[in-house]
Design a protein around this motif. Structure first.
Motif, PDB file in Angstrom:
ATOM      1  N   THR A 130      -9.696   9.755  -5.678  1.00 52.00           N
ATOM      2  CA  THR A 130     -10.211   8.515  -5.078  1.00 52.00           C
ATOM      3  C   THR A 130     -11.249   8.751  -3.982  1.00 52.00           C
ATOM      4  O   THR A 130     -11.598   7.819  -3.257  1.00 52.00           O
ATOM      5  CB  THR A 130      -9.059   7.661  -4.490  1.00 52.00           C
ATOM      6  OG1 THR A 130      -8.502   8.362  -3.360  1.00 52.00           O
ATOM      7  CG2 THR A 130      -7.962   7.406  -5.504  1.00 52.00           C
ATOM      8  N   SER A 195      -6.412   2.659  -1.005  1.00 50.67           N
ATOM      9  CA  SER A 195      -6.304   3.473  -2.217  1.00 50.67           C
ATOM     10  C   SER A 195      -4.856   3.882  -2.489  1.00 50.67           C
ATOM     11  O   SER A 195      -4.596   4.765  -3.314  1.00 50.67           O
ATOM     12  CB  SER A 195      -7.154   4.731  -2.054  1.00 50.67           C
ATOM     13  OG  SER A 195      -6.826   5.384  -0.835  1.00 50.67           O
ATOM     14  N   THR A 200      -3.146  10.787  -3.232  1.00 52.41           N
ATOM     15  CA  THR A 200      -2.018  11.705  -3.075  1.00 52.41           C
ATOM     16  C   THR A 200      -1.878  12.177  -1.626  1.00 52.41           C
ATOM     17  O   THR A 200      -2.828  12.105  -0.831  1.00 52.41           O
ATOM     18  CB  THR A 200      -2.243  12.959  -3.943  1.00 52.41           C
ATOM     19  OG1 THR A 200      -3.440  13.614  -3.493  1.00 52.41           O
ATOM     20  CG2 THR A 200      -2.381  12.618  -5.414  1.00 52.41           C
TER      21      THR A 200
HETATM   22  C1  LIG Z   1     -10.763   1.664  -3.443  1.00 52.21           C
HETATM   23  C2  LIG Z   1     -10.585   2.719  -2.401  1.00 52.21           C
HETATM   24  C3  LIG Z   1     -10.004   2.394  -1.197  1.00 52.21           C
HETATM   25  C4  LIG Z   1      -9.859   3.385  -0.222  1.00 52.21           C
HETATM   26  N1  LIG Z   1      -9.245   3.050   0.948  1.00 52.21           N
HETATM   27  C5  LIG Z   1      -9.043   4.005   1.882  1.00 52.21           C
HETATM   28  C6  LIG Z   1      -8.363   3.685   3.096  1.00 52.21           C
HETATM   29  O1  LIG Z   1      -7.931   2.549   3.315  1.00 52.21           O
HETATM   30  N2  LIG Z   1      -8.184   4.677   3.988  1.00 52.21           N
HETATM   31  C7  LIG Z   1      -8.616   5.946   3.745  1.00 52.21           C
HETATM   32  O2  LIG Z   1      -8.403   6.815   4.575  1.00 52.21           O
HETATM   33  N3  LIG Z   1      -9.282   6.262   2.623  1.00 52.21           N
HETATM   34  C8  LIG Z   1      -9.490   5.344   1.686  1.00 52.21           C
HETATM   35  N4  LIG Z   1     -10.144   5.666   0.529  1.00 52.21           N
HETATM   36  C9  LIG Z   1     -10.623   7.039   0.328  1.00 52.21           C
HETATM   37  C10 LIG Z   1      -9.611   7.972  -0.364  1.00 52.21           C
HETATM   38  O3  LIG Z   1      -8.568   7.272  -0.949  1.00 52.21           O
HETATM   39  C11 LIG Z   1      -9.057   8.950   0.630  1.00 52.21           C
HETATM   40  O4  LIG Z   1     -10.090   9.832   1.002  1.00 52.21           O
HETATM   41  C12 LIG Z   1      -7.858   9.783   0.153  1.00 52.21           C
HETATM   42  O5  LIG Z   1      -7.457  10.602   1.228  1.00 52.21           O
HETATM   43  C13 LIG Z   1      -8.163  10.657  -1.044  1.00 52.21           C
HETATM   44  O6  LIG Z   1      -6.941  11.094  -1.612  1.00 52.21           O
HETATM   45  P1  LIG Z   1      -6.899  11.624  -3.101  1.00 52.21           P
HETATM   46  O7  LIG Z   1      -5.539  12.109  -3.362  1.00 52.21           O
HETATM   47  O8  LIG Z   1      -7.448  10.633  -4.025  1.00 52.21           O
HETATM   48  O9  LIG Z   1      -7.872  12.876  -2.979  1.00 52.21           O
HETATM   49  P2  LIG Z   1      -9.110  13.259  -3.880  1.00 52.21           P
HETATM   50  O10 LIG Z   1     -10.084  12.141  -3.905  1.00 52.21           O
HETATM   51  O11 LIG Z   1      -8.642  13.787  -5.166  1.00 52.21           O
HETATM   52  O12 LIG Z   1      -9.695  14.443  -2.996  1.00 52.21           O
HETATM   53  C14 LIG Z   1     -10.288  14.184  -1.743  1.00 52.21           C
HETATM   54  C15 LIG Z   1     -10.806  15.506  -1.168  1.00 52.21           C
HETATM   55  O13 LIG Z   1      -9.710  16.334  -0.824  1.00 52.21           O
HETATM   56  C16 LIG Z   1      -9.684  17.521  -1.622  1.00 52.21           C
HETATM   57  N5  LIG Z   1      -8.283  17.723  -1.977  1.00 52.21           N
HETATM   58  C17 LIG Z   1      -7.465  16.896  -2.672  1.00 52.21           C
HETATM   59  N6  LIG Z   1      -6.229  17.411  -2.730  1.00 52.21           N
HETATM   60  C18 LIG Z   1      -6.258  18.595  -2.065  1.00 52.21           C
HETATM   61  C19 LIG Z   1      -5.311  19.598  -1.777  1.00 52.21           C
HETATM   62  N7  LIG Z   1      -4.029  19.510  -2.153  1.00 52.21           N
HETATM   63  N8  LIG Z   1      -5.699  20.683  -1.053  1.00 52.21           N
HETATM   64  C20 LIG Z   1      -6.969  20.810  -0.633  1.00 52.21           C
HETATM   65  N9  LIG Z   1      -7.920  19.880  -0.884  1.00 52.21           N
HETATM   66  C21 LIG Z   1      -7.565  18.793  -1.586  1.00 52.21           C
HETATM   67  C22 LIG Z   1     -10.608  17.266  -2.790  1.00 52.21           C
HETATM   68  O14 LIG Z   1     -11.209  18.455  -3.261  1.00 52.21           O
HETATM   69  C23 LIG Z   1     -11.628  16.318  -2.162  1.00 52.21           C
HETATM   70  O15 LIG Z   1     -12.586  17.033  -1.450  1.00 52.21           O
HETATM   71  C24 LIG Z   1     -10.321   4.699  -0.461  1.00 52.21           C
HETATM   72  C25 LIG Z   1     -10.903   5.010  -1.690  1.00 52.21           C
HETATM   73  C26 LIG Z   1     -11.041   4.028  -2.652  1.00 52.21           C
HETATM   74  C27 LIG Z   1     -11.665   4.377  -3.957  1.00 52.21           C
END
Ligand SMILES: Cc1cc2nc3c(=O)[nH]c(=O)nc-3n(C[C@H](O)[C@H](O)[C@H](O)COP(=O)(O)OP(=O)(O)OC[C@H]3O[C@@H](n4cnc5c(N)ncnc54)[C@H](O)[C@@H]3O)c2cc1C
Length: 530
Positions: A130, A195, A200
């Motif tokens: 995300t 999100s 995660t």
């Molecule tokens: C619709 C929408 C709403 C959102 N709202 C918010 C909000 O309210 N607040 C907020 O803070 N963010 C928000 N976000 C942004 C996003 O959800 C955050 O950045 C979240 O922390 C990403 O988590 P993810 O598991 O999807 O990580 P990913 O998107 O899969 O990865 C994010 C980054 O972390 C790295 N990464 C992932 N897992 C690991 C791991 N285990 N070890 C090392 N690196 C890793 C990846 O390589 C990448 O660089 C939103 C995004 C969307 C699309």
């Protein structure tokens, strides 16, 4: 998760007629609806990784966990920013990984990193997918190939320490599952970003996420008390006490490192007792300045609600705080407050009702008009639904994107004006809405939503504006990101924010932990000069 958009396709939303009218009359959106291409039509580069290397990866995790199918590659191409979605909708899969690899343990992650380091295979850790800052937008250029390291199999609650209120998780646990697992112990994490449904725990830590209830539960980085991290040069195991004077806190080096320094394979998190009571309500202020002063009073004097958000005049008028009822806004500025609590005898923080009554005294003194529970409950009901609307807007010829920053209270009005001015300069007359999204004693974050009619190449149109906004934020003294992270999209502005010495430190850390430069190349830290 919809590969070309957000969320559960079954929850896709039609654009309400009042939104279509707004697009037409206010922004001049005339284009006919353009659907996304079919998944099978997304154009992917050929798999660059040689067969023996794919075999070696399979040797570590098992052949069932090395995926090279068209669908798996498409689903791990990019994150969920608007430019990401515009490209995917148009069938541009040029950033696809060669393979998706799903490790099942810390040891497998460590072994994969050793192998990829030796063979110069770029690795992008993939949590919920995300990212909205280009954190997952890979390129295997200069490498043997590129893999997405999907952490979805690392999805267990490892332990709960009810005495210390610490829970230990693997990184691939999605937020709703974490809450479900903790609820069985009467506990909560209290992390509810928009999100929430897909992101995660590892991704929250890696990107320093902040949830809608951060006023009450804190940011995600406040919750992390310990981490295990696999790097190409060995394992880091950090955090043996809540606080320590044993040198710089290396946990802080991992938080926000976005997969560029290592892969988080487990997290120890501070948890709280699940609240018995939840109350949400709305207040109206005459102007954004008055509302901001009231929010500051709560942040500095208390009592602080669990959820606190203040929309500016435009966001209030559009009704964005209630995505299920857009168009039903009103005048002035809408403040949403939420109070969650356990009985005072348990938590010592006062019940939700007591804090609500205390906050009401402050909000009334600061000129607020109470609106009762309805606006707060409507916000609570629709709190995760706005991203579904984005897909419909993109299809209807409007670009909608969000951006955020933070600053000290004294600088907040300047920051607010600077961002709006930069957007007006780039787009002419976009629809720009803003809310104060997270508050602290010393300052707050501003979260903007921008809507414009798509013109020409909508990705180039947005990137041009985003560059102007980034420059404006840096010039106005704000941080380039309060919670979305750096990724590739904020990398240059981040370098300006920390300066050459700061960037040199980050480069040195990356070179030490990841000498082959395989980990998320180009994210956070610029690639070394050729
Ligand atoms: C619709 C929408 C709403 C959102 N709202 C918010 C909000 O309210 N607040 C907020 O803070 N963010 C928000 N976000 C942004 C996003 O959800 C955050 O950045 C979240 O922390 C990403 O988590 P993810 O598991 O999807 O990580 P990913 O998107 O899969 O990865 C994010 C980054 O972390 C790295 N990464 C992932 N897992 C690991 C791991 N285990 N070890 C090392 N690196 C890793 C990846 O390589 C990448 O660089 C939103 C995004 C969307 C699309």
């Amino acid at each position: 998760m919809l590969w070309s958009g957000w969320g559960d396709p079954a929850l896709a939303r039609e654009l309400p007629e009042q939104v279509r009218a707004l697009l037409r009359d206010f922004l001049g959106v005339r284009a006919p609806d353009v659907p996304a291409v079919g998944l099978e039509s997304v154009r992917l580069p050929p798999v660059a990784l040689p067969e023996p290397l794919l075999g070696a990866l399979a040797g570590v995790v098992g052949s069932a966990y090395v995926l090279t199918s068209h669908e798996a590659r498409v689903r791990h191409t990019r994150g969920k920013s608007t430019p990401d979605l515009l490209r995917m909708r148009a069938g541009d899969g040029s950033a696809a990984p060669d393979a998706v690899v799903l490790p099942g343990s810390h040891e497998e992650v460590a072994e994969l990193l050793r192998l990829c380091s030796a063979e110069r295979v770029a690795v992008i850790p993939f949590g919920g997918g995300t990212s909205v800052v280009g954190g997952l937008t890979g390129s295997g250029s200069g490498f043997t190939g590129l893999i997405a390291l999907d952490l979805g199999r690392l999805d267990r609650l490892l332990s709960v320490d009810p005495e210390s209120l610490v829970a230990s998780f693997e990184p691939g646990v999605r937020a709703p599952e974490a809450e479900r697992l903790l609820a069985a112990h009467g506990l909560t994490l209290g992390h509810f970003p928009q999100s929430f449904e897909y992101a995660t725990l590892g991704g929250f830590a890696a990107a320093r996420s902040s949830g809608q209830a951060s006023a009450g539960y804190g940011r995600f980085d406040d919750m992390v008390v310990g981490l295990t991290v696999a790097t190409p040069t060995g394992t880091l195991d950090l955090g043996r006490a809540p606080k320590s004077a044993a040198g710089p806190d290396l946990r802080q080096l991992v938080l926000g490192s976005e997969g560029a320094f290592g892969v988080i394979t487990s997290l120890r998190l501070r948890v709280r007792r699940a609240p018995d009571e939840r109350r949400y309500e709305g207040w109206r202020f005459g102007t954004f300045a008055e509302g901001t002063a009231a929010v500051r009073a709560l942040a500095q004097e208390g009592p602080l609600p669990t959820v606190l958000r203040l929309s500016d005049e435009t966001e209030t008028m559009i009704g964005l705080a209630k995505p299920d009822a857009i168009g039903s806004g009103g005048s002035g500025c809408l403040l949403i407050a939420g109070y969650e609590g356990t009985p005072a005898s348990v938590s010592g923080w006062g019940s939700a009702a007591a804090r609500q009554a205390g906050a009401a005294v402050v909000l009334t003194r600061m000129g607020g008009e109470p609106l009762g529970a309805e606006p707060g409950e409507a916000w609570e009901h629709g709190r995760f639904s706005a991203p579904y609307l984005r897909d419909s807007l993109l299809g209807a010829g409007a670009t909608v994107e969000t951006l955020e920053t933070a600053g000290f209270w004294a600088n907040l009005p300047r920051l607010y004006d600077a961002v709006r001015l930069a957007l007006a300069g780039a787009f002419g007359s976009p629809l720009v809405m803003c809310h104060v999204s997270h508050v602290y004693e010393t300052g707050a974050s501003l979260y903007f939503t921008v809507v414009v009619a798509q013109e020409g190449d909508p990705v180039a149109q947005w990137e041009h504006a985003k560059e102007a906004v980034n420059a404006a934020i840096v010039a106005a003294g704000g941080t380039i990101t309060h919670h979305h992270g750096v990724g590739r999209d904020h990398r240059d502005a981040y370098a300006a924010e920390v300066g050459p010495v700061g960037m040199g430190i980050l480069r040195a850390v990356k070179d030490r932990l990841d000498p082959a430069g395989i980990l998320n190349p180009g994210a956070l830290v610029p690639p070394p000069a050729a």
